[in-house]
Design a protein around this motif. Structure first.
Motif, PDB file in Angstrom:
ATOM      1  N   TYR A  58       0.834  -1.351  -0.105  1.00  0.00           N
ATOM      2  CA  TYR A  58       0.019   0.092  -0.044  1.00  0.00           C
ATOM      3  C   TYR A  58       0.889   1.200   0.046  1.00  0.00           C
ATOM      4  CZ  TYR A  58      -3.501   3.462   1.734  1.00  0.00           C
ATOM      5  OH  TYR A  58      -4.033   4.870   1.769  1.00  0.00           O
ATOM      6  N   SER A  80      -6.338  12.121   1.959  1.00  0.00           N
ATOM      7  CA  SER A  80      -7.092  10.990   2.624  1.00  0.00           C
ATOM      8  C   SER A  80      -6.420   9.570   2.591  1.00  0.00           C
ATOM      9  CB  SER A  80      -8.541  10.583   2.036  1.00  0.00           C
ATOM     10  OG  SER A  80      -8.229  10.019   0.587  1.00  0.00           O
ATOM     11  N   ARG A  81      -5.679   9.090   1.532  1.00  0.00           N
ATOM     12  CA  ARG A  81      -4.674   7.968   1.365  1.00  0.00           C
ATOM     13  C   ARG A  81      -3.539   8.186   2.589  1.00  0.00           C
ATOM     14  NH1 ARG A  81      -3.016   6.562  -4.228  1.00  0.00           N
ATOM     15  NH2 ARG A  81      -1.904   8.606  -4.329  1.00  0.00           N
ATOM     16  N   TYR A  96      -3.612   9.905   5.360  1.00  0.00           N
ATOM     17  CA  TYR A  96      -4.233   9.842   6.726  1.00  0.00           C
ATOM     18  C   TYR A  96      -4.331   8.438   6.949  1.00  0.00           C
ATOM     19  CZ  TYR A  96      -7.846   9.868  10.175  1.00  0.00           C
ATOM     20  OH  TYR A  96      -8.638   9.625  11.217  1.00  0.00           O
ATOM     21  N   TYR A  97      -5.042   7.781   5.996  1.00  0.00           N
ATOM     22  CA  TYR A  97      -5.433   6.201   6.504  1.00  0.00           C
ATOM     23  C   TYR A  97      -3.994   5.534   6.531  1.00  0.00           C
ATOM     24  CZ  TYR A  97     -10.189   7.015   5.720  1.00  0.00           C
ATOM     25  OH  TYR A  97     -11.449   7.619   5.910  1.00  0.00           O
ATOM     26  N   TYR A  98      -2.934   5.780   5.719  1.00  0.00           N
ATOM     27  CA  TYR A  98      -1.731   5.015   5.799  1.00  0.00           C
ATOM     28  C   TYR A  98      -1.013   5.352   7.367  1.00  0.00           C
ATOM     29  CZ  TYR A  98       3.107   3.646   4.587  1.00  0.00           C
ATOM     30  OH  TYR A  98       4.125   3.221   4.362  1.00  0.00           O
ATOM     31  N   TYR A  99      -1.313   6.458   7.812  1.00  0.00           N
ATOM     32  CA  TYR A  99      -0.620   6.806   9.065  1.00  0.00           C
ATOM     33  C   TYR A  99      -1.610   6.204  10.130  1.00  0.00           C
ATOM     34  CZ  TYR A  99       3.207  10.062   9.358  1.00  0.00           C
ATOM     35  OH  TYR A  99       4.524  10.731   9.377  1.00  0.00           O
ATOM     36  N   ILE A 100      -3.050   6.228  10.092  1.00  0.00           N
ATOM     37  CA  ILE A 100      -3.615   5.651  10.861  1.00  0.00           C
ATOM     38  C   ILE A 100      -3.334   4.312  11.342  1.00  0.00           C
ATOM     39  CG2 ILE A 100      -6.032   5.074  11.727  1.00  0.00           C
ATOM     40  CD1 ILE A 100      -5.160   7.734  12.535  1.00  0.00           C
ATOM     41  N   LEU A 101      -3.071   3.561  10.180  1.00  0.00           N
ATOM     42  CA  LEU A 101      -3.074   1.829  10.103  1.00  0.00           C
ATOM     43  C   LEU A 101      -1.844   1.754  10.761  1.00  0.00           C
ATOM     44  CD1 LEU A 101      -4.428   1.074   6.542  1.00  0.00           C
ATOM     45  CD2 LEU A 101      -5.265   0.253   8.785  1.00  0.00           C
ATOM     46  N   TYR A 140       2.680  13.624  12.722  1.00  0.00           N
ATOM     47  CA  TYR A 140       1.372  13.726  12.368  1.00  0.00           C
ATOM     48  C   TYR A 140       0.983  14.954  13.045  1.00  0.00           C
ATOM     49  CZ  TYR A 140      -3.473  13.297  11.712  1.00  0.00           C
ATOM     50  OH  TYR A 140      -4.926  13.576  11.332  1.00  0.00           O
TER      51      TYR A 140
END
Length: 327
Positions: free
Chosen positions: A92, A120-121, A123-128, A167
């Motif tokens: 990813y 958004s991509r 953001y989700y990379y960081y959160i995961l 972040y």
């Protein structure tokens, strides 16, 4: 439960643990209330009390300790989960970063800082990634305590601190480079462990050697000359010594120190593998071998304690071996 366990059973991995210690009320009380690792003097006292040979008492404690360790099936399922996450998040990240300007030119990480947009991509990379490392932080206290517990604890703290800090300060561009770089080798290590649990020794050795090469290239080559170069020098040149510069780079340098330690352990394990013709026994093994234990026993009865070489070798929390009994 629904994917890894059926795969393990199809590969012939049984849900059975090590040899169980025979019931003994006296030894069980010592094990649960006093010590799991009795010294030579206590072993001699117990052998006289039970009219057992000292080695038999030592063997009982070894079997009793191994009895509490997770089964091969449990470790296979855990490694398969980690392998799935590391592989998925790595691809990813590569797919996301391949079209990112800062992937090819690290100076782009600092242009227009701190007003860079958060997609958004990204953001989700960081959160995961953050969620996964928090899970590792908590599970470390519930899993079997390893000899490298402190090193891994520092690693998880530094990683979580870096992800959160970058972040909050919108340093997500360089943060994605760090994350992707670290994921490049982890899935290879888990693949080697899976191969070992399934008793595919040659495949295990091949994966471990590949892991070692990728780890050293990424952590001792790309990381310091690509990542640290841009955080230490290019950022200073383009945006100056911002207040959090010292903390941010301090955490990154801490990771580099850990990389050096682990790389040394990888090289040492690989050297032993080449000398012996295969990857050596896991030096952080969950299941203790009888030969090592009895060597210590014989010395203990003489009042001399020798420390096995199996006490220190670990790689990023998971050291490769022919046994792969770790985790």
């Amino acid at each position: 439960r629904f994917i890894a366990k059926p795969c393990a059973l199809n590969l012939g991995i049984q849900d059975s643990g090590p040899h169980r210690a025979q019931p003994n009320a006296i030894l069980e009380k010592v094990f649960t209330s006093i010590t799991k690792y009795p010294d030579g003097k206590r072993l001699e006292g117990l052998s006289k009390q039970l009219d057992w040979d000292v080695r038999k008492v030592q063997r009982w404690f070894r079997h009793r300790r191994n009895q509490d360790k997770p089964t091969t099936l449990t470790k296979f399922c855990e490694s398969m989960w980690r392998f799935t996450f590391y592989l998925s998040i790595f691809f990813y990240g590569i797919r996301f970063l391949w079209t990112a300007a800062w992937f090819w030119d690290t100076r782009q990480c600092w242009y227009n800082y701190p007003f860079e947009p958060l997609t958004s991509r990204l953001y989700y990379y960081y959160i995961l990634e953050l969620a996964f490392y928090w899970s590792l932080m908590f599970s470390q206290f519930t899993d079997i305590k390893r000899k490298d517990f402190l090193i891994m604890f520092v690693h998880h703290l530094a990683t979580i601190g870096l992800i959160t800090f970058s972040y909050m300060n919108n340093m997500v561009r360089v943060g994605t480079l760090v994350l992707c770089l670290h994921d490049a080798s982890d899935f290879l290590l888990e693949a080697a462990k899976l191969a070992n649990y399934a008793k595919y020794q040659r495949l295990c050795d091949a994966f471990f050697m590949l892991f070692g090469v990728v780890f050293i290239v990424t952590r001792l080559g790309i990381y310091p000359f690509w990542i640290l170069n841009t955080t230490l020098f290019e950022s200073w040149e383009l945006i100056g010594p911002y207040p959090s510069w010292w903390l941010f780079n301090g955490l990154l340098v801490t990771l580099q120190i850990l990389h050096i330690i682990w790389s040394y352990l990888i090289v040492r394990t690989a050297y032993k593998a080449l000398m012996r013709g295969k990857v050596s026994k896991d030096d952080r093994s969950d299941v203790e071998s009888s030969s090592e234990e009895e060597d210590v026993t014989s010395n203990s009865t003489k009042g001399v304690f020798s420390t096995s070489s199996n006490g220190s070798n670990r790689i990023n929390g998971h050291v490769a071996s022919g046994q792969w009994t770790e985790e």
